[in-house]
Design a protein around this motif. Sequence first.
Motif, PDB file in Angstrom:
ATOM      1  N   LEU A  58       0.805  -1.225   0.000  1.00 33.84           N
ATOM      2  CA  LEU A  58       0.000   0.000   0.000  1.00 33.84           C
ATOM      3  C   LEU A  58       0.837   1.273   0.000  1.00 33.84           C
ATOM      4  N   HIS A  59       1.991   1.242   0.640  1.00 34.46           N
ATOM      5  CA  HIS A  59       2.767   2.474   0.837  1.00 34.46           C
ATOM      6  C   HIS A  59       4.107   2.474   0.116  1.00 34.46           C
ATOM      7  N   PHE A  60       4.274   1.605  -0.871  1.00 32.05           N
ATOM      8  CA  PHE A  60       5.525   1.587  -1.616  1.00 32.05           C
ATOM      9  C   PHE A  60       5.698   2.937  -2.317  1.00 32.05           C
ATOM     10  N   PRO A  61       6.911   3.506  -2.299  1.00 28.53           N
ATOM     11  CA  PRO A  61       7.128   4.817  -2.929  1.00 28.53           C
ATOM     12  C   PRO A  61       6.757   4.805  -4.415  1.00 28.53           C
ATOM     13  N   ARG A  62       5.960   5.774  -4.811  1.00 22.49           N
ATOM     14  CA  ARG A  62       5.458   5.815  -6.188  1.00 22.49           C
ATOM     15  C   ARG A  62       6.533   6.187  -7.194  1.00 22.49           C
ATOM     16  N   ASN A  63       7.607   6.812  -6.732  1.00 27.10           N
ATOM     17  CA  ASN A  63       8.637   7.255  -7.668  1.00 27.10           C
ATOM     18  C   ASN A  63       9.696   6.184  -7.932  1.00 27.10           C
ATOM     19  N   LYS A  64       9.544   4.999  -7.354  1.00 30.62           N
ATOM     20  CA  LYS A  64      10.498   3.913  -7.545  1.00 30.62           C
ATOM     21  C   LYS A  64       9.855   2.757  -8.290  1.00 30.62           C
ATOM     22  N   LYS A  65      10.702   1.960  -8.928  1.00 28.51           N
ATOM     23  CA  LYS A  65      10.229   0.748  -9.579  1.00 28.51           C
ATOM     24  C   LYS A  65       9.756  -0.213  -8.486  1.00 28.51           C
ATOM     25  N   TYR A  66       8.540  -0.747  -8.654  1.00 28.77           N
ATOM     26  CA  TYR A  66       7.959  -1.621  -7.631  1.00 28.77           C
ATOM     27  C   TYR A  66       8.698  -2.948  -7.583  1.00 28.77           C
ATOM     28  N   LEU A  67       9.057  -3.377  -6.385  1.00 26.96           N
ATOM     29  CA  LEU A  67       9.728  -4.656  -6.167  1.00 26.96           C
ATOM     30  C   LEU A  67       8.705  -5.625  -5.597  1.00 26.96           C
ATOM     31  N   SER A  68       8.295  -6.568  -6.396  1.00 27.19           N
ATOM     32  CA  SER A  68       7.236  -7.491  -6.034  1.00 27.19           C
ATOM     33  C   SER A  68       7.606  -8.351  -4.832  1.00 27.19           C
ATOM     34  N   LEU A  69       6.622  -8.618  -3.984  1.00 26.24           N
ATOM     35  CA  LEU A  69       6.823  -9.521  -2.856  1.00 26.24           C
ATOM     36  C   LEU A  69       6.843 -10.973  -3.305  1.00 26.24           C
ATOM     37  N   LYS A  82      17.479  -7.562  -0.725  1.00 22.07           N
ATOM     38  CA  LYS A  82      18.009  -6.631   0.273  1.00 22.07           C
ATOM     39  C   LYS A  82      17.310  -5.273   0.190  1.00 22.07           C
ATOM     40  N   LEU A  83      17.119  -4.775  -1.036  1.00 18.44           N
ATOM     41  CA  LEU A  83      16.438  -3.492  -1.228  1.00 18.44           C
ATOM     42  C   LEU A  83      14.969  -3.586  -0.800  1.00 18.44           C
ATOM     43  N   ARG A  84      14.309  -4.694  -1.140  1.00 20.47           N
ATOM     44  CA  ARG A  84      12.912  -4.908  -0.751  1.00 20.47           C
ATOM     45  C   ARG A  84      12.780  -4.899   0.778  1.00 20.47           C
ATOM     46  N   LYS A  85      13.701  -5.588   1.456  1.00 19.19           N
ATOM     47  CA  LYS A  85      13.670  -5.647   2.918  1.00 19.19           C
ATOM     48  C   LYS A  85      13.911  -4.259   3.521  1.00 19.19           C
ATOM     49  N   LYS A  86      14.829  -3.499   2.932  1.00 22.25           N
ATOM     50  CA  LYS A  86      15.130  -2.153   3.432  1.00 22.25           C
ATOM     51  C   LYS A  86      13.903  -1.245   3.328  1.00 22.25           C
ATOM     52  N   ILE A  87      13.241  -1.264   2.177  1.00 18.45           N
ATOM     53  CA  ILE A  87      12.047  -0.431   1.982  1.00 18.45           C
ATOM     54  C   ILE A  87      10.925  -0.896   2.909  1.00 18.45           C
TER      55      ILE A  87
END
Length: 120
Positions: A58-69, A82-87
């Motif tokens: 719901l709150h993934f930053p809109r200005n970044k490429k979405y990293l699927s779960l 690693k990037l997904r976990k950080k975000i």
Amino acid sequence: EKLNSRKYHGVKFFERRKLERRIESLKRKLGDGSSGGGEAERLEEQLRTAEHDRLYVLHFPRNKKYLSLFPSSDADNEAVAKLRKKIRDRIVRQAEAGKLGPPEEDEGGDDEPEAAELEA
């Protein structure tokens, strides 16, 4: 931002639906009360993880490429994980601190009916 919103709207929609179904299922299992102490703790941890994943979608930053779960490819790519976990951790910390606003609405398709349409 609009390009990313439209591009990833479908992916985010299906991931959100999948997580909502998982949360409902886990709540039902916890509500049954038939599970033992260790089982209940495991279910509560799974519920907390699913709710955090839902916040991520719901709150993934809109200005970044979405990293699927639930990626179909690059599942073992360490840099992406690693990037997904950080975000995800940042979003969870903001939610726990009460600094997270309402979810950003995607400007993709009309997958969900509006509240006015439901009442009619």
